[in-house]
Design a protein around this motif. Structure first.
Motif, PDB file in Angstrom:
ATOM      1  N   ASN A 120     -22.922  15.011  49.445  1.00 39.62           N
ATOM      2  CA  ASN A 120     -22.366  16.484  48.406  1.00 39.62           C
ATOM      3  C   ASN A 120     -22.720  16.547  47.152  1.00 39.62           C
ATOM      4  N   ARG A 121     -24.216  16.055  46.653  1.00 41.67           N
ATOM      5  CA  ARG A 121     -24.116  16.916  45.254  1.00 41.67           C
ATOM      6  C   ARG A 121     -25.474  16.907  45.085  1.00 41.67           C
ATOM      7  N   PHE A 136     -21.105  19.964  42.818  1.00 43.26           N
ATOM      8  CA  PHE A 136     -20.533  19.091  43.885  1.00 43.26           C
ATOM      9  C   PHE A 136     -20.226  20.412  44.896  1.00 43.26           C
ATOM     10  N   ASP A 178     -17.596  20.377  48.821  1.00 48.85           N
ATOM     11  CA  ASP A 178     -16.516  19.736  49.674  1.00 48.85           C
ATOM     12  C   ASP A 178     -17.278  19.606  50.701  1.00 48.85           C
ATOM     13  N   ASN A 208     -14.640  22.007  53.288  1.00 52.06           N
ATOM     14  CA  ASN A 208     -14.456  23.215  52.888  1.00 52.06           C
ATOM     15  C   ASN A 208     -15.926  23.772  52.410  1.00 52.06           C
ATOM     16  N   VAL A 267     -16.637  25.101  49.515  1.00 47.58           N
ATOM     17  CA  VAL A 267     -16.490  25.373  47.754  1.00 47.58           C
ATOM     18  C   VAL A 267     -17.448  24.361  46.759  1.00 47.58           C
ATOM     19  N   ALA A 268     -17.718  24.709  46.185  1.00 44.22           N
ATOM     20  CA  ALA A 268     -18.594  24.447  45.555  1.00 44.22           C
ATOM     21  C   ALA A 268     -17.931  23.864  43.421  1.00 44.22           C
ATOM     22  N   LYS A 269     -18.446  23.310  42.335  1.00 45.63           N
ATOM     23  CA  LYS A 269     -18.069  23.150  41.661  1.00 45.63           C
ATOM     24  C   LYS A 269     -19.441  23.086  41.054  1.00 45.63           C
ATOM     25  N   GLU A 311     -17.521  23.638  33.355  1.00 45.07           N
ATOM     26  CA  GLU A 311     -17.582  23.653  34.944  1.00 45.07           C
ATOM     27  C   GLU A 311     -16.977  24.498  34.951  1.00 45.07           C
ATOM     28  N   PHE A 312     -17.153  25.394  36.307  1.00 46.34           N
ATOM     29  CA  PHE A 312     -16.217  26.291  37.174  1.00 46.34           C
ATOM     30  C   PHE A 312     -16.194  25.877  38.711  1.00 46.34           C
ATOM     31  N   ILE A 313     -15.366  27.059  39.276  1.00 47.96           N
ATOM     32  CA  ILE A 313     -15.390  26.470  41.370  1.00 47.96           C
ATOM     33  C   ILE A 313     -15.773  28.112  41.651  1.00 47.96           C
ATOM     34  N   LYS A 356     -15.682  29.601  45.844  1.00 47.17           N
ATOM     35  CA  LYS A 356     -16.483  29.710  46.554  1.00 47.17           C
ATOM     36  C   LYS A 356     -17.040  30.080  47.302  1.00 47.17           C
ATOM     37  N   ILE A 382      -9.516  25.387  35.949  1.00 48.80           N
ATOM     38  CA  ILE A 382      -9.841  24.132  37.137  1.00 48.80           C
ATOM     39  C   ILE A 382      -8.954  22.794  36.843  1.00 48.80           C
ATOM     40  N   THR A 390      -8.770  28.256  45.829  1.00 54.12           N
ATOM     41  CA  THR A 390      -9.886  28.094  46.239  1.00 54.12           C
ATOM     42  C   THR A 390      -9.405  26.645  47.187  1.00 54.12           C
ATOM     43  N   PRO A 391      -9.373  26.588  48.939  1.00 48.52           N
ATOM     44  CA  PRO A 391      -9.076  24.881  48.826  1.00 48.52           C
ATOM     45  C   PRO A 391      -9.972  23.773  48.138  1.00 48.52           C
ATOM     46  N   LEU A 415     -11.809  20.749  46.553  1.00 46.67           N
ATOM     47  CA  LEU A 415     -13.319  20.440  46.349  1.00 46.67           C
ATOM     48  C   LEU A 415     -12.649  18.767  46.535  1.00 46.67           C
ATOM     49  N   ARG A 416     -13.276  18.194  46.544  1.00 44.79           N
ATOM     50  CA  ARG A 416     -13.277  16.358  46.638  1.00 44.79           C
ATOM     51  C   ARG A 416     -14.104  15.919  46.767  1.00 44.79           C
ATOM     52  N   ARG A 470      -9.340  25.215  41.500  1.00 45.16           N
ATOM     53  CA  ARG A 470      -9.505  26.579  41.206  1.00 45.16           C
ATOM     54  C   ARG A 470      -8.272  27.664  41.167  1.00 45.16           C
TER      55      ARG A 470
END
Lengths: 660, 283, 63
Positions: A226-227, A253, A255, A258, A260-262, A269-271, A273, B129, B157-158, B160-161, B171
């Motif tokens: 997942n990376r 990174f 999920d 879901n 979604v990614a960071k 760092e930011f997230i 979708k 975050i 956001t959902p 993120l694990r 977020r």
């Protein structure tokens, strides 16, 4: 950590470009000119707006403010430049001359000694003297970024008469001409790599991995646990001996379930979708431990699963810490950055290359260009609100870019026409005209009886259905000879050309050059009568060539430079300027010297509208709130018009006449 | 226990800054620097050998004079230099005790001040975050964490694990001004974490909330700790570092030291020297 | 200086001999050396040309 300032950056010659005949435009942050002028001039420069489309939608009542302005004053087609390319056209407007007076003849010029293409707008030279310390190279003398446009720009003349002007992103003004007026460069401004724009795209999908695409780099990546780990390449590190590309590493990174990614790099760092654009992110490329170069870019998370796809925009020069000269005074870009945050500084910010290469789809491209447009509209409000004296010129690029990319949806005869997509995106061009109507509404509200309002474009638009490879035509007509005939179409830059047996060649979008003895490295044609006759012969044959498929004439006019240019730089001009007919343009391969097998081919690209044609095919627009006396006004007539409004004598180099 | 101490100690700072929270943070900074200088002088006055310090300083002055007067005589110069060194060492030994007495309160003060001067509150519309960090042995995919909605912010956001970091991230976008509670329901247990949006110019911001544990709590005293049996190790909201702006110039970080700390140390020391005469303290 | 042997087709070798004489080289070795140096220089040159080409190609009008 120190950030390299632009002087040092240029010294190192890290990017294409160079300067500083500019004196030191950076030292004062206060813009020039507080003088109140009784007359004011407000100019909206809407790149590529077409008089026929404008007329059509005005009639249908879709553009009420354009209609009102036309009723109040005048609306005429505006004669454009030869050739009608934006850098040429806007230079005609800026200087009141034609290319003989400003020396910008095409997007791309050529070096006759190397038969090699060069940027027409600016030239960069790296540091000439350096000292080597171990693996490091330290610059001793300065490099340069030089604006290649000659002649004086109207805002410089206004400055002589103490009339303040703000000139927002006029094309072909990078680096900005030396002035104390408030100006910021637009088209022609490089990204941080010194290019017209190179995006980065990271994908796990093998079939997307194309090599050597123009304007972008595609990187294969893997998602492991997942990376994703990858690199973003920066400018060449001229401090190091082998000039490696600088780079930053980043991690993504995702999920496991879901979408979604960071994204994380440096102290950021930011997230995101799936399907989301990030805000502007600052990036520092470390050159040596104490020096780094700043850039800004946006991220777009196109897909998380089944394939991971991430787009990163070309890295723009950070307007808050510009490493190359993008504004006068230097503080102007910093002032805008302080107020609006980071903004697009690269010349043409819409990423048409990403759309052409299927990295962004139509909708995603529009989202990206909307970022550009929204930013432009916000800054317009700001500049309009403080415009109280002198002149304000404000430029919009989205009109041009969207017509280039979406013409295929309003032209059923276009090879790339797709009825399903046309249903979805057929209104795109109409919508951008409507957006401009709203912009005009704001301008008209602000305009008082002492303000002359001019709305103009540099050229109109025509479909680009069939492409004409000028170099192939030259070869087929016996003016251009190959070394190895079977290799035809495989190599760029005339690598396969036998120069001693070649009489003519073409670099750029409309330019044809004779392989002249004494000028070109391996010239084959004598200057004087031999060349004259050859030029007339080629021009005649070009105009009479017929498209074997349609029977149409791809070339409407072949202009001989000496006949159409005046001024001190006529000698530098291409020998023939090719004016294509409605529906035709130079091919994709020809401008960089690739000789494809066919002379005329269908244009199946998404880039489907164009204007690099004969000027009479694609005039621009001219609307004013005054009656126009001139019968058929041209771009270079507007410059003396501006001077006349402010009561300034018109310099004799200008070829135009005032329109009022 | 630790939490009671923290909340009482924290309240002292709330009280000190209460009147100054709507003013430019520089005013609060000057105030706390004055108080710190006074505290240092006070500690010096009562824990150090004031007579001794005075004597040593006079000796040093005398030998410096000697050095100047007899600069032609090699042997006297050497002797004077030796004496200066000796008394310097003695001076250092005299000031060791007050330093030792000061060090623990100073660390506690710095931890508190970091809440006031270290971070910038979120502004409405700003995104950041939110991170939930799990204890070892817990997998973010297996744990059931729900976030309750609030009017103060949006969760955009959902979850993120990130397995390798034992983290769950979201977020978060700030919406309304104020200090809001983020409420988590973790395996049925309710936990809260504070989020500060567009506060006053000077306000207390606690980025990290930790689990009950002496050292953890000592270092992160901003909020009451989670129960010790929680699978959650910490919850963090990322804030931007606060700038100390001096006449339009942002004081930069130096060797990893944040701007506010540079200002605080510099001001406290300068004020200490300015005020020592008034309070007749030898330092 | 170290020397390495390189195998060439007999046909090619004959041509090399023939043309090196015609072009006025003192030996086939000198001719081959010169050819290789020229080719390598071309490749080195085209490296930076490649870079410039890439930069130009960001322009939407060309590919």
């Amino acid at each position: 950590m120190n950030h390299i300032d632009r002087r040092e950056f240029i010294k190192l010659g890290l990017a294409a470009g160079s300067l500083l005949t500019l004196g030191s435009p950076g030292l004062t942050t206060k813009a020039f000119g507080k003088r109140e002028t009784p007359q004011k001039v407000l100019i909206l420069g809407l790149d590529g707006m077409d008089p026929r489309l404008l007329q059509l939608w005005m009639k249908e009542g879709k553009l009420p403010y354009f209609q009102r302005l036309a009723r109040q004053g005048d609306f005429l087609p505006l004669r454009t430049s030869i050739p009608p390319q934006s850098p040429v056209a806007w230079s005609n407007f800026a200087t009141g001359t034609n290319p003989g007076g400003h020396a910008i003849f095409d997007f791309i010029h050529r070096d006759p000694e190397r038969y090699f293409p060069v940027f027409s707008a600016s030239e960069t030279t790296g540091a000439k003297k350096t000292v080597r310390v171990g693996k490091l190279i330290l610059p001793l003398s300065g490099g340069e970024v030089k604006n290649m446009r000659k002649g004086r720009a109207f805002w410089q003349i206004l400055e002589d008469h103490d009339i303040p002007a703000t000139v927002f992103k006029i094309p072909a003004n990078y680096p900005p001409s030396s002035t104390k007026q408030r100006t910021i460069s637009g088209m022609g401004t490089p990204d941080i790599l010194g290019s017209y724009g190179i995006f980065n795209y990271y994908t796990t999908e093998a079939k997307e991995l194309k090599e050597d695409i123009g304007g972008g780099r595609i990187h294969p990546v893997n998602v492991i646990a997942n990376r994703v780990e990858a690199k973003l390449l920066g400018p060449v590190n001229a401090f190091k001996k082998d000039r490696p590309e600088s780079a930053i590493e980043f991690k993504v990174f995702v999920d496991p379930v879901n979408p979604v990614a960071k994204i994380s790099f440096q102290d950021n760092e930011f997230i995101l979708k799936e399907g989301e654009w990030s805000s502007w992110k600052r990036i520092h490329f470390r050159m040596i431990p104490t020096q780094s170069v700043n850039g800004i870019c946006v991220f777009y998370l196109k897909q998380v699963r089944p394939n991971f796809k991430l787009y990163i925009s070309p890295i723009n020069i950070d307007p808050g810490r510009a490493v190359l000269p993008i504004s006068t005074p230097k503080g102007y870009s910093e002032e805008l950055e302080k107020r609006f945050g980071p903004f697009f500084t690269k010349g043409l910010p819409a990423d048409t290359k990403a759309l052409d290469n299927d990295v962004l789809d139509d909708g995603e491209f529009l989202e990206q260009d909307d970022l550009v447009l929204r930013e432009r509209l916000e800054m317009f409000d700001y500049e309009l609100a403080r415009f109280s004296s002198g002149l304000l010129f404000y430029y919009v690029s989205s009109t041009d870019q969207r017509q280039h990319m979406f013409w295929r949806f309003i032209d059923k005869e276009h090879p790339s026409y797709d009825p399903a997509l046309a249903k979805k995106y057929g209104n795109t061009i109409e919508n951008i005209y409507k957006e401009m109507d709203k912009l005009l509404a704001k301008a008209m509200e602000k305009v008082d009886k002492d303000t002359v309002l001019i709305v103009m474009s540099d050229h109109g638009f025509s479909p680009f259905r069939r492409s004409f490879n000028l170099n192939t035509w030259l070869k087929e007509s016996g003016y251009h000879t190959l070394i190895t005939p079977w290799k035809q179409g495989r190599e760029d830059l005339f690598m396969n050309t036998n120069w001693s047996r070649t009489k003519a060649y073409s670099f750029g979008l409309n330019s044809l050059y004779i392989n002249q003895k004494g000028r070109e490295a391996e010239g084959a044609v004598n200057p004087g009568p031999e060349k004259e006759a050859l030029v007339r012969e080629i021009a005649y044959k070009l105009e009479n060539f017929r498209d074997p498929k349609t029977g149409g004439r791809p070339v409407l006019r072949a202009f001989v430079a000496k006949d159409v240019y005046q001024g001190p730089y006529v000698e530098e001009a291409p020998d023939i300027i090719v004016g294509y007919n409605h529906g035709y343009r130079t091919s994709w391969a020809a401008p960089l010297g690739r000789i494809s097998k066919e002379i005329v081919e269908d244009n199946t690209e998404k880039w489907s509208g164009d204007h690099c044609m004969a000027p009479e095919v694609i005039p621009g627009i001219l609307l004013t709130n005054r009656k126009i006396k001139a019968k058929s006004p041209a771009l270079y007539d507007l410059t003396p018009t501006i001077l006349k409004i402010f009561g300034i004598e018109i310099p004799k180099e200008m070829v135009g006449k005032p329109i009022f | 226990m630790m939490w009671i101490f923290n909340s009482v100690f924290g309240k002292i700072f709330d009280f000190i800054f209460f009147l100054f929270r709507n003013m430019n943070p520089w005013i609060g900074m000057i105030l706390i620097s004055v108080l710190t200088a006074l505290l240092m002088l006070f500690v010096f006055r009562f824990t150090s050998n004031q007579e001794g310090i005075k004597r040593v300083k006079n000796k040093i002055k005398a030998h410096l004079l000697e050095l100047r007067l007899f600069k032609d005589s090699m042997s006297l110069s050497f002797k004077a230099q030796g004496n200066i060194l000796r008394y310097n060492l003695r001076y250092i030994s005299y000031s060791t005790k007050p330093m030792l007495v000061m060090i623990i309160p100073l660390i506690l003060i710095l931890i508190q001040l970091n809440f006031w001067f270290g971070y910038e509150a979120l502004t409405p519309g700003q995104e950041t975050i939110l991170k939930v960090k799990l204890e070892e042995g817990h997998n973010p995919l297996d744990i059931d964490v729900a976030l309750e909605p609030s009017s103060g912010f949006d969760i955009q956001t959902p979850p993120l694990r990130i397995e390798e970091g034992r983290e769950i991230n979201w977020r978060l976008q700030a919406r309304e001004k104020g200090v809001h509670d983020l409420t988590f329901i973790v395996n049925g247990q309710r936990l809260t974490k504070k989020v500060a949006v567009a506060q006053r110019p000077l306000s207390k911001i606690s980025p990290l909330k930790v689990k009950r544990n002496f050292i953890n709590e000592l270092i992160n005293p901003g909020e009451s700790p989670f129960p010790a049996d929680s699978p959650i190790k910490a919850i963090e909201v990322k804030y931007q570092a606060k700038n100390m702006n001096l006449f339009g110039w942002n004081i930069p970080w130096l060797l990893g030291i944040p701007p506010w700390l540079i200002v605080y140390f510099a001001l406290s020391i300068i004020l200490g020297f300015v005020l020592k005469g008034i309070f007749k303290v030898e330092i | 200086m170290g020397k390495a042997k390189i195998k060439l087709d007999k046909d090619l070798m004959d041509k090399v001999k023939k043309y090196s004489k015609m072009a006025g080289y003192s030996s086939p070795e000198e001719f081959i050396n010169h050819c290789l140096e020229k080719e390598i220089a071309k490749l080195e040159e085209s490296d930076s040309e490649e870079e410039i080409k890439k930069k130009l190609k960001g322009l939407g009008y060309i590919s």
